[in-house]
Design an enzyme around this catalytic site. Structure first.
Site, PDB file in Angstrom:
ATOM      1  CD  GLN A  21      47.060 101.711  -8.051  1.00  0.00           C
ATOM      2  OE1 GLN A  21      46.586 100.643  -8.417  1.00  0.00           O
ATOM      3  NE2 GLN A  21      46.360 102.578  -7.330  1.00  0.00           N
ATOM      4  NE  ARG A  78      43.159  91.957  -9.525  1.00  0.00           N
ATOM      5  CZ  ARG A  78      42.625  93.162  -9.680  1.00  0.00           C
ATOM      6  NH1 ARG A  78      42.114  93.833  -8.657  1.00  0.00           N
ATOM      7  NH2 ARG A  78      42.566  93.711 -10.878  1.00  0.00           N
ATOM      8  CG  HIS A 124      45.612  97.757 -12.388  1.00  0.00           C
ATOM      9  ND1 HIS A 124      44.985  96.932 -11.482  1.00  0.00           N
ATOM     10  CD2 HIS A 124      45.244  99.010 -12.035  1.00  0.00           C
ATOM     11  CE1 HIS A 124      44.284  97.659 -10.609  1.00  0.00           C
ATOM     12  NE2 HIS A 124      44.425  98.929 -10.930  1.00  0.00           N
ATOM     13  CG  ASN A 170      41.767  96.809 -12.479  1.00  0.00           C
ATOM     14  OD1 ASN A 170      41.167  96.099 -11.670  1.00  0.00           O
ATOM     15  ND2 ASN A 170      41.868  98.125 -12.324  1.00  0.00           N
ATOM     16  CD  GLU A 171      38.450  99.401 -11.259  1.00  0.00           C
ATOM     17  OE1 GLU A 171      38.874 100.537 -11.480  1.00  0.00           O
ATOM     18  OE2 GLU A 171      38.090  99.025 -10.135  1.00  0.00           O
ATOM     19  CG  ASN A 313      37.971  95.586  -9.206  1.00  0.00           C
ATOM     20  OD1 ASN A 313      38.111  94.407  -8.897  1.00  0.00           O
ATOM     21  ND2 ASN A 313      38.861  96.255  -9.895  1.00  0.00           N
ATOM     22  CE1 TYR A 315      38.158  99.998  -3.408  1.00  0.00           C
ATOM     23  CE2 TYR A 315      37.530  99.727  -5.707  1.00  0.00           C
ATOM     24  CZ  TYR A 315      38.460  99.607  -4.695  1.00  0.00           C
ATOM     25  OH  TYR A 315      39.700  99.087  -4.954  1.00  0.00           O
ATOM     26  CD  GLU A 383      40.882  96.949  -7.473  1.00  0.00           C
ATOM     27  OE1 GLU A 383      40.337  98.044  -7.208  1.00  0.00           O
ATOM     28  OE2 GLU A 383      41.649  96.785  -8.431  1.00  0.00           O
ATOM     29  CD1 TRP A 433      42.561  99.615  -3.180  1.00  0.00           C
ATOM     30  CD2 TRP A 433      43.394  98.089  -4.593  1.00  0.00           C
ATOM     31  NE1 TRP A 433      43.502 100.226  -3.967  1.00  0.00           N
ATOM     32  CE2 TRP A 433      44.029  99.317  -4.831  1.00  0.00           C
ATOM     33  CE3 TRP A 433      43.762  96.972  -5.356  1.00  0.00           C
ATOM     34  CZ2 TRP A 433      45.019  99.472  -5.817  1.00  0.00           C
ATOM     35  CZ3 TRP A 433      44.733  97.138  -6.319  1.00  0.00           C
ATOM     36  CH2 TRP A 433      45.344  98.371  -6.549  1.00  0.00           C
ATOM     37  CD  GLU A 462      38.639 117.804   0.500  1.00  0.00           C
ATOM     38  OE1 GLU A 462      38.383 118.771  -0.249  1.00  0.00           O
ATOM     39  OE2 GLU A 462      37.782 117.073   0.990  1.00  0.00           O
ATOM     40  CD1 TRP A 463      38.351 115.033  -1.938  1.00  0.00           C
ATOM     41  CD2 TRP A 463      37.540 114.039  -3.734  1.00  0.00           C
ATOM     42  NE1 TRP A 463      37.106 114.644  -1.648  1.00  0.00           N
ATOM     43  CE2 TRP A 463      36.584 114.030  -2.743  1.00  0.00           C
ATOM     44  CE3 TRP A 463      37.248 113.463  -4.954  1.00  0.00           C
ATOM     45  CZ2 TRP A 463      35.334 113.470  -2.934  1.00  0.00           C
ATOM     46  CZ3 TRP A 463      36.024 112.911  -5.145  1.00  0.00           C
ATOM     47  CH2 TRP A 463      35.080 112.913  -4.136  1.00  0.00           C
TER      48      TRP A 463
END
Ligand code: PNW
Length: 506
Positions: A21, A78, A124, A170-171, A313, A315, A383, A433, A462-463
């Protein structure tokens, strides 16, 4: 309760990122390709044209980024290591790339010189393409766990004299489901996604989940046996997962659905890894023989492994509403709908800059407390963060003013304090994050068309993932690659200090 003295004085905190990323430099210094390089360059594009070729160019600008960490007062950082920089082809008999090692040496040394503690994620989502081509990557449970163990050992050997905090994966949920069920993430396999030409959404995600569990377990056993005694560090895994409340709190079927949803999200991995036993029974009931079994030998490895901490993590949270009848054979939620409002029409939380992410600090507290009570390991939040409403189209001048993010952080820190102070959970650290706005690696569009079944697909058009959503505490200008701190970045230190126990010295 007074929150002002709840966090222990050694509470770890800082910011998080992931290799693909932010790094860029995908063809430099001998790096091999990963499944994300391939995925981002598919024609027609499945990432809205975005790729990580340059990303934030962190590979060449890490000193500047670490200056920011220093400025923000971070105690820890991290980041993830790109497997294909270390072993370009990925396998246990493939050569190690010294230039890749040297890059992470520079990163680690620079952090230590600044007094910032490195937290290293080994994986990741960026599997070496070489392993995908050689034997199907994560679809091959036997091979992938041996190659992951060797990669982990190389990292412990080369970095473990300076790195004391390891996160294996990760995840794994996102890797399994987005990568092999919805096909929104690399390697993009799916039998339910019109853009995918290969895959089986009914079986593959569960195989990939098992491959990651066994890989984690082997990497932990190797660390504990051959490295921990001399290096003295700790090792954990970062699991995603929302908290779920029943859509109709008076309906036992919705209460069960909420519990089932959390088992499908978290228990899938946490039962084998932390409780050292088979998958949750509700998964076995629904998935039958699609869910792989653990052999006696594999169960013995689960029992032998000891994971030090639970990396969380987190959100957002949602409501779960049961579905009648049998689940589809490609269902991975637990035969239910996920909704953002309950039966009375109450919203689960305030909407952020992404539809799937609403701010739900009270449910975060319940989540922390639930996870601690169930799995009994110290929690590090690895995160947590959000984009602000409208931020994706803001100029830098507008985006640096981020009151929504400030409120999100502060309310979530209060929940941590309550979970520790009132519920007795052991929570030892927090990573926001992300350090920088970066390349989104989650094609949430696809999953949420299924997930938010109350919405029209048009709502999601729009995402973009790509460089749309901005999760950073630092604004990244993707044209000039200039970085500008947002207000939240500079306030976090104060938020932690205010909640930290005062140490009285004699
Ligand atoms: C995390 N969801 O993934 C990842 O670890 C990061 O790499 C990523 O950039 C970050 O969240 C923000 O998206 C998630 O749909 C992806 O609920 C999707 C979801 C949750 C977490």
């Amino acid at each position: 309760m007074d929150n002002s003295s709840v966090l222990p004085s050694d509470f770890e905190w800082g910011f998080a990122t992931a290799a693909y990323q932010i790094e860029g430099a995908v063809a430099e210094d001998g790096r091999g390709k990963s499944i994300w390089d391939t995925f981002c360059h598919l024609e027609p594009t499945r990432t809205k044209g975005a790729n990580g070729d340059v990303a934030c160019d962190h590979y060449h600008r890490f000193e500047e980024d670490f200056d920011l960490l220093t400025k923000y007062g971070a105690k820890a950082y991290r980041f993830s290591v790109s497997w294909s920089r270390i072993i370009p082809l990925g396998g246990r008999n493939d050569p190690v790339n010294e230039a890749g090692i040297a890059f992470y040496d520079r990163l680690i040394d620079s952090l230590l010189k600044r007094g910032i503690t490195p937290w290293v994620t080994l994986y990741h989502w960026d599997l070496p393409q070489g392993l995908h081509d050689r034997y199907g990557g994560w679809l091959n449970v036997e091979e992938s766990q041996l190659d992951f163990e060797r990669y982990a050992r190389v990292c412990y050997e080369r970095f473990g004299n300076r790195v004391r905090n390891w996160i294996t994966l990760n995840e794994p949920w996102i890797q399994s489901i987005f990568g092999y069920s919805t096909g929104g993430n690399a390697p993009g396999r799916s039998s339910t996604n019109a853009q995918s030409d290969a895959g089986n959404s009914a079986t593959e995600p569960w195989i990939v989940g098992k491959a990651q569990i066994m890989s984690h377990v082997r990497a932990v056993i190797a660390y504990n046996k051959d490295f921990k005694p001399s290096q003295g560090g700790q090792i954990g895994i970062s699991l995603n997962g929302d908290y779920y409340e029943p859509w109709d709190r008076s309906d036992i079927r919705d209460k069960d659905a909420a519990k089932r949803r959390m088992e499908f999200h978290i228990g899938w991995f946490a039962n084998p890894i932390f409780l050292k036993r088979d998958y949750p029974s509700c998964m076995r009931e629904q998935l039958g023989e699609h869910l792989p079994h653990f052999t006696e030998d594999e169960l013995a490895l689960l029992k032998e492994s000891d994971t030090d901490f639970y990396g969380m993590n987190y959100y957002t949270s949602q409501f779960a509403r049961h579905r009648d009848g049998l689940a589809a054979d490609t269902d991975y939620l637990g035969n239910l709908d996920e909704l953002q409002q309950n039966k009375e029409g109450a919203q689960v939380g305030e909407e952020s800059g992404l539809h799937w992410l609403r701010s739900c600090p009270d449910l975060f507290r319940k989540h922390l407390t639930r996870v601690y009570r169930l799995y009994g390991k110290p929690i590090y939040i690895t995160e947590n963060g959000c984009p602000c409403p409208g931020e994706d189209t803001m100029t830098c001048d507008e985006a640096v003013n981020d009151p929504f993010r400030i409120r999100y952080f502060s309310s979530h820190l209060d929940s941590i304090c309550k979970s520790i102070g009132e519920d007795g959970a052991v929570i030892k650290g927090y990573f926001a994050w992300a350090l920088l706005d970066n390349l989104g690696m989650s094609n949430t569009f696809l999953v949420h068309v299924q997930t938010f079944s109350d919405r029209q697909t048009d709502d999601f058009q729009e995402w973009s993932d790509g460089y749309g959503p901005r999760f950073g505490v630092t604004f990244t200008d993707y044209e000039t690659l200039e970085r500008t701190p947002k207000q939240s970045a500079l306030l976090l230190r104060q938020m932690f200090t205010e909640r930290q126990r005062v140490v009285v010295t004699a």
